[in-house]
Motif scaffolding. Structure first.
Motif, PDB file in Angstrom:
ATOM      1  N   ALA A 123       0.837  -1.202   0.000  1.00  0.00           N
ATOM      2  CA  ALA A 123       0.000   0.000   0.000  1.00  0.00           C
ATOM      3  C   ALA A 123       0.872   1.252   0.000  1.00  0.00           C
ATOM      4  CB  ALA A 123      -0.935  -0.003   1.199  1.00  0.00           C
ATOM      5  N   ALA A 124       1.974   1.208   0.752  1.00  0.00           N
ATOM      6  CA  ALA A 124       2.898   2.351   0.773  1.00  0.00           C
ATOM      7  C   ALA A 124       3.516   2.588  -0.598  1.00  0.00           C
ATOM      8  CB  ALA A 124       3.983   2.114   1.822  1.00  0.00           C
ATOM      9  N   ILE A 125       3.767   1.520  -1.336  1.00  0.00           N
ATOM     10  CA  ILE A 125       4.269   1.650  -2.707  1.00  0.00           C
ATOM     11  C   ILE A 125       3.267   2.430  -3.551  1.00  0.00           C
ATOM     12  CG2 ILE A 125       4.712   0.329  -4.829  1.00  0.00           C
ATOM     13  CD1 ILE A 125       6.006  -1.821  -3.002  1.00  0.00           C
ATOM     14  N   GLY A 126       1.980   2.091  -3.400  1.00  0.00           N
ATOM     15  CA  GLY A 126       0.948   2.803  -4.142  1.00  0.00           C
ATOM     16  C   GLY A 126       0.860   4.265  -3.783  1.00  0.00           C
ATOM     17  N   VAL A 127       0.977   4.562  -2.491  1.00  0.00           N
ATOM     18  CA  VAL A 127       0.914   5.953  -2.043  1.00  0.00           C
ATOM     19  C   VAL A 127       2.104   6.738  -2.595  1.00  0.00           C
ATOM     20  CG1 VAL A 127       0.888   7.496  -0.057  1.00  0.00           C
ATOM     21  CG2 VAL A 127      -0.326   5.320   0.058  1.00  0.00           C
ATOM     22  N   LYS A 128       3.292   6.158  -2.506  1.00  0.00           N
ATOM     23  CA  LYS A 128       4.492   6.860  -2.961  1.00  0.00           C
ATOM     24  C   LYS A 128       4.480   7.044  -4.476  1.00  0.00           C
ATOM     25  CE  LYS A 128       8.392   8.824  -1.759  1.00  0.00           C
ATOM     26  NZ  LYS A 128       8.404  10.018  -0.918  1.00  0.00           N
ATOM     27  N   ALA A 129       3.948   6.064  -5.198  1.00  0.00           N
ATOM     28  CA  ALA A 129       3.832   6.205  -6.645  1.00  0.00           C
ATOM     29  C   ALA A 129       2.896   7.355  -7.005  1.00  0.00           C
ATOM     30  CB  ALA A 129       3.332   4.895  -7.259  1.00  0.00           C
ATOM     31  N   ALA A 130       1.845   7.529  -6.206  1.00  0.00           N
ATOM     32  CA  ALA A 130       0.883   8.599  -6.454  1.00  0.00           C
ATOM     33  C   ALA A 130       1.408   9.957  -6.034  1.00  0.00           C
ATOM     34  CB  ALA A 130      -0.422   8.304  -5.706  1.00  0.00           C
ATOM     35  N   LEU A 131       2.174   9.976  -4.930  1.00  0.00           N
ATOM     36  CA  LEU A 131       2.584  11.234  -4.303  1.00  0.00           C
ATOM     37  C   LEU A 131       4.089  11.200  -4.033  1.00  0.00           C
ATOM     38  CD1 LEU A 131      -0.411  11.124  -1.867  1.00  0.00           C
ATOM     39  CD2 LEU A 131      -0.183  12.781  -3.721  1.00  0.00           C
ATOM     40  N   PRO A 132       4.887  11.256  -5.080  1.00  0.00           N
ATOM     41  CA  PRO A 132       6.333  11.031  -4.925  1.00  0.00           C
ATOM     42  C   PRO A 132       7.036  12.055  -4.051  1.00  0.00           C
ATOM     43  CG  PRO A 132       5.807  11.805  -7.144  1.00  0.00           C
ATOM     44  CD  PRO A 132       4.515  11.478  -6.489  1.00  0.00           C
ATOM     45  N   ASN A 133       6.457  13.227  -3.872  1.00  0.00           N
ATOM     46  CA  ASN A 133       7.109  14.268  -3.073  1.00  0.00           C
ATOM     47  C   ASN A 133       6.650  14.289  -1.623  1.00  0.00           C
ATOM     48  OD1 ASN A 133       8.601  15.260  -5.320  1.00  0.00           O
ATOM     49  ND2 ASN A 133       6.796  16.375  -6.019  1.00  0.00           N
ATOM     50  N   SER A 134       5.818  13.328  -1.226  1.00  0.00           N
ATOM     51  CA  SER A 134       5.312  13.269   0.143  1.00  0.00           C
ATOM     52  C   SER A 134       6.060  12.212   0.946  1.00  0.00           C
ATOM     53  CB  SER A 134       3.813  12.939   0.143  1.00  0.00           C
ATOM     54  OG  SER A 134       3.080  13.964  -0.491  1.00  0.00           O
ATOM     55  N   ASP A 135       6.132  12.429   2.252  1.00  0.00           N
ATOM     56  CA  ASP A 135       6.708  11.422   3.138  1.00  0.00           C
ATOM     57  C   ASP A 135       5.707  10.281   3.307  1.00  0.00           C
ATOM     58  OD1 ASP A 135       9.171  12.748   3.841  1.00  0.00           O
ATOM     59  OD2 ASP A 135       7.966  14.149   5.018  1.00  0.00           O
ATOM     60  N   VAL A 136       6.178   9.060   3.139  1.00  0.00           N
ATOM     61  CA  VAL A 136       5.332   7.873   3.268  1.00  0.00           C
ATOM     62  C   VAL A 136       6.009   6.899   4.221  1.00  0.00           C
ATOM     63  CG1 VAL A 136       4.186   5.964   2.084  1.00  0.00           C
ATOM     64  CG2 VAL A 136       4.449   8.173   0.927  1.00  0.00           C
ATOM     65  N   ILE A 137       5.288   6.526   5.273  1.00  0.00           N
ATOM     66  CA  ILE A 137       5.813   5.601   6.279  1.00  0.00           C
ATOM     67  C   ILE A 137       4.871   4.412   6.392  1.00  0.00           C
ATOM     68  CG2 ILE A 137       6.381   5.297   8.727  1.00  0.00           C
ATOM     69  CD1 ILE A 137       6.895   8.304   8.844  1.00  0.00           C
ATOM     70  N   CYS A 138       5.424   3.224   6.384  1.00  0.00           N
ATOM     71  CA  CYS A 138       4.661   2.012   6.657  1.00  0.00           C
ATOM     72  C   CYS A 138       4.998   1.533   8.062  1.00  0.00           C
ATOM     73  CB  CYS A 138       4.987   0.918   5.645  1.00  0.00           C
ATOM     74  SG  CYS A 138       4.254  -0.687   6.061  1.00  0.00           S
ATOM     75  N   ILE A 139       3.964   1.372   8.890  1.00  0.00           N
ATOM     76  CA  ILE A 139       4.121   0.801  10.226  1.00  0.00           C
ATOM     77  C   ILE A 139       3.725  -0.671  10.141  1.00  0.00           C
ATOM     78  CG2 ILE A 139       3.455   0.937  12.649  1.00  0.00           C
ATOM     79  CD1 ILE A 139       4.814   3.481  11.662  1.00  0.00           C
ATOM     80  N   ALA A 140       4.669  -1.559  10.408  1.00  0.00           N
ATOM     81  CA  ALA A 140       4.437  -2.989  10.246  1.00  0.00           C
ATOM     82  C   ALA A 140       4.820  -3.739  11.510  1.00  0.00           C
ATOM     83  CB  ALA A 140       5.231  -3.526   9.056  1.00  0.00           C
ATOM     84  N   GLY A 141       4.339  -4.966  11.609  1.00  0.00           N
ATOM     85  CA  GLY A 141       4.784  -5.886  12.634  1.00  0.00           C
ATOM     86  C   GLY A 141       5.741  -6.900  12.038  1.00  0.00           C
ATOM     87  N   ASP A 142       6.521  -7.541  12.878  1.00  0.00           N
ATOM     88  CA  ASP A 142       7.509  -8.491  12.356  1.00  0.00           C
ATOM     89  C   ASP A 142       6.850  -9.709  11.734  1.00  0.00           C
ATOM     90  OD1 ASP A 142       7.884 -10.682  14.940  1.00  0.00           O
ATOM     91  OD2 ASP A 142       7.065  -8.706  15.384  1.00  0.00           O
ATOM     92  N   ALA A 143       5.635 -10.063  12.159  1.00  0.00           N
ATOM     93  CA  ALA A 143       4.928 -11.197  11.551  1.00  0.00           C
ATOM     94  C   ALA A 143       4.244 -10.772  10.251  1.00  0.00           C
ATOM     95  CB  ALA A 143       3.906 -11.772  12.530  1.00  0.00           C
ATOM     96  N   SER A 144       3.500  -9.661  10.299  1.00  0.00           N
ATOM     97  CA  SER A 144       2.714  -9.277   9.122  1.00  0.00           C
ATOM     98  C   SER A 144       3.590  -8.839   7.961  1.00  0.00           C
ATOM     99  CB  SER A 144       1.733  -8.163   9.494  1.00  0.00           C
ATOM    100  OG  SER A 144       2.408  -7.046  10.022  1.00  0.00           O
ATOM    101  N   VAL A 145       4.723  -8.210   8.234  1.00  0.00           N
ATOM    102  CA  VAL A 145       5.550  -7.712   7.140  1.00  0.00           C
ATOM    103  C   VAL A 145       6.067  -8.853   6.270  1.00  0.00           C
ATOM    104  CG1 VAL A 145       7.807  -7.725   8.306  1.00  0.00           C
ATOM    105  CG2 VAL A 145       7.285  -5.957   6.584  1.00  0.00           C
ATOM    106  N   LEU A 146       6.224 -10.040   6.873  1.00  0.00           N
ATOM    107  CA  LEU A 146       6.758 -11.172   6.105  1.00  0.00           C
ATOM    108  C   LEU A 146       5.789 -11.659   5.040  1.00  0.00           C
ATOM    109  CD1 LEU A 146       8.497 -13.226   8.945  1.00  0.00           C
ATOM    110  CD2 LEU A 146       9.603 -11.969   7.076  1.00  0.00           C
ATOM    111  N   MET A 147       4.525 -11.275   5.146  1.00  0.00           N
ATOM    112  CA  MET A 147       3.548 -11.765   4.175  1.00  0.00           C
ATOM    113  C   MET A 147       3.698 -11.129   2.799  1.00  0.00           C
ATOM    114  SD  MET A 147       0.099 -12.703   6.162  1.00  0.00           S
ATOM    115  CE  MET A 147       0.151 -13.986   7.425  1.00  0.00           C
TER     116      MET A 147
END
Length: 587
Positions: free
Chosen positions: A444-468
């Protein structure tokens, strides 16, 4: 001849002379005239004719295609693009496993009312129904989780279907649609005529009628008679862009505002009228407010079980006004006193305009004082500044360092902490709410950054969910997308562990992630992404700032206290007032 960007002017209509082109080129031109500039996808055999047309579109300069590493990543990226911009997101996948890999992303978008156009390749028309290689009935599989879908049997239908698809995805209550295109349809030449956006209204489509003045006046009467009103704001307010109207309504009548997980950002959480998020992991003061209010004004919200707790104890003494664009939501879970079926922005605007004509004395002073008392007596947890890093303090640092960043999340404890402690503007909170999809945050963060390349984009993840969907680090690297991925790492499936501790006598079945966990920093660097490890509080501020300042994508693995639970929490089957773990400050 092959259609290029020079074959038609942007404003040409279907009445221009037809052009002899392939179905794949017709699809790409139809997407172009519907404003598509970005597509996320992954190629494969059945969709190769379309990808050949994608190559031409990129050569012509009007399209950017992001090749994700898994089709699910593509659907989530398109979802993030749509949520952050309000535009329709577009993703591609091939037949068979390519199409089925999109299903989780489609269901995520359907549950959260996100407009997507999903295009899948299909085996050639003569092979349909023969169990051909990589044949799957994706039309049938996705029927319950799309607003509409098509299998295109004739290339001359492409322009019409694309026009209908964008109209349906973005109109009324938004949602995903699917277009399945057999390989030979993409290869076939035919006389193509453009169909411009909005030229075709789908059969059976009904526009919402005029807003009933009688219902508006009934709602105003309830508001003006109320002494303890509460605005309960959901994702529909974000979809309709109703934040200014909601602010005006709240200020005019001095009504406190609570939001759902999907509604975060619809009202300024720094405003003194805000009581934050309500529900299972909502603030104590929001849950007390909804329990004691005498009028609940639901705006673009659907009375979800994670919000209401035990349904018959939710706002038990309140009359209810429900404003929603979807008539199916009204009286579905809670009987209401006044229903206004309309675009919520227009409905709230009409309430505001009508109420200006009334002479009204605000009656909420005592109510606001009571809520302020709850805010001071039951604040969100302030973590200790000693020992291991607490997950809550990580979110507080993010809020301090990049307060205006776009935030995406995965699903779990970290998601709830982020919802509690971060304060977001409209469309800057992007999280899987209804389906609760682990692995959503990074793509989802990839989609946001692709849409808004000049904005700060942060993904908050957990160690289990990020592996998916960890493979999408490769997408970040390939396209140089400067997303900052923060892993709140407690080496558990955190929310599962919390429930096992609370309701299953601490039987931690299959929830410990410490054994087999990768070295996230080395893993990131193997993809060409800068990696950071933070395990000491003294390093937290500087290392986070350095990562945020890094001119490229970064993964920040933050080791936090393993046993920390996410509170407040409404146990299953309990009322919102029966929370556990909330702070109780003595006077």
């Amino acid at each position: 001849m092959t259609l290029t960007s020079r074959s038609f002017s942007q404003g040409s209509s279907k009445h221009e002379n037809p052009v002899w082109i392939t179905g794949a080129d017709a699809l790409m031109d139809s997407l172009k005239i519907h404003g598509v500039k970005v597509i996320f996808g992954y190629p494969g055999g059945a969709i190769l004719p379309i990808y050949d047309a994608v190559h031409k579109a990129e050569q012509d300069g009007w399209l950017k295609h992001y090749m994700v590493r898994h089709e699910q990543g593509g659907s989530h990226a398109a979802d993030g693009y749509a949520r952050s911009t309000g535009e329709v997101g577009v993703c591609f996948g091939t037949s068979g496993p390519g199409a089925t890999n999109l299903v989780t992303g489609i269901a995520t978008a359907q549950m959260d009312s996100v407009p997507l156009v999903v295009v899948t390749g299909q085996v050639p028309r003569p092979a349909i129904g023969t169990d051909a290689f990589q044949e799957t009935d994706i039309f049938g599989i996705t029927l319950p989780i799309v607003k509409h879908s098509w299998v295109i049997r004739d290339p001359s239908d492409i322009a019409k279907v694309v026009s209908e698809a964008f109209f349906i995805a973005s109109s009324g209550r938004p949602g995903p649609v699917l277009i399945d295109i057999p390989k030979d349809v993409g290869q076939e030449f035919f006389n193509y005529q453009r169909v411009l956006p909005g030229e075709i209204i789908p059969k059976g489509f009904k526009r919402n009628g005029e807003i009933n003045d009688c219902d508006i006046n009934k709602a105003i009467k309830l508001i003006e008679d109320s002494k303890r009103p509460l605005l309960y704001v959901g994702g529909g307010a974000i979809s309709s862009g109703a934040h200014d109207e909601i602010k005006t309504l709240a200020k005019n009548y001095q009504i406190p505002v609570t939001t759902t997980l999907m509604g975060k950002g619809a009202f300024d959480e720094k405003d003194n009228l805000s009581v934050g998020m309500l529900g299972m992991h909502g603030t104590a003061y929001a849950n007390f407010a909804v329990t004691e209010c005498d009028l609940l004004i639901a705006i673009g919200a659907r009375f979800d079980d994670r919000v209401t707790g035990k349904l018959d104890t939710f706002a038990p003494n309140a009359k209810v006004i429900h404003i929603d664009i979807d008539p199916a939501e009204v009286n579905k879970n809670r009987r209401v006193d006044v229903a206004i079926v309309a675009d919520v922005s227009k409905a709230v605007l009409k309430i505001n305009e009508q109420s200006l004509k009334n002479k009204f004395t605000c009656q909420t002073k005592n109510w606001l004082e009571k809520i302020d008392f709850w805010k001071h007596k039951h604040p969100l947890y302030d973590p200790p500044k000693e020992g291991e890093i607490y997950p809550q303090e990580v979110l507080l640092k993010v809020r301090e360092l990049l307060p205006e960043a776009y935030i995406t999340t995965d699903v779990g404890q970290h998601q709830m902490w982020a919802a509690q402690y971060l304060r977001n503007s409209p469309r800057k909170w992007i999280s899987s709410a209804g389906l609760g999809t682990m692995g959503f945050g990074l793509p989802a963060a990839i989609g946001v950054k692709a849409a808004l390349p000049n904005s700060d984009v942060i993904c908050i993840a957990g160690d289990a969910s990020v592996l998916m969907n960890i493979q999408e680090l490769g997408t970040l690297s390939q396209y140089g997308l400067k997303v900052k991925l923060i892993i709140i790492n407690n080496r558990w499936q955190g929310m599962v562990r919390q429930w096992q501790e609370s309701f299953y006598d601490e039987r931690y079945s299959s929830s410990d992630m410490s054994c087999g966990e990768p070295d996230f920093v080395k893993l990131a660097e193997s993809f060409g992404v800068k990696g950071y490890l933070i395990s000491d509080r003294k390093e937290l501020q500087n290392d986070l700032k350095n990562a945020f300042d890094h001119d490229g994508p970064a993964l920040i693995n933050i080791l936090v206290r393993r046993g920390e639970n996410c509170y407040p929490m409404v146990p299953p089957g309990k009322s919102n007032a029966q929370m556990v773990g909330y702070v109780n400050c003595e006077d």
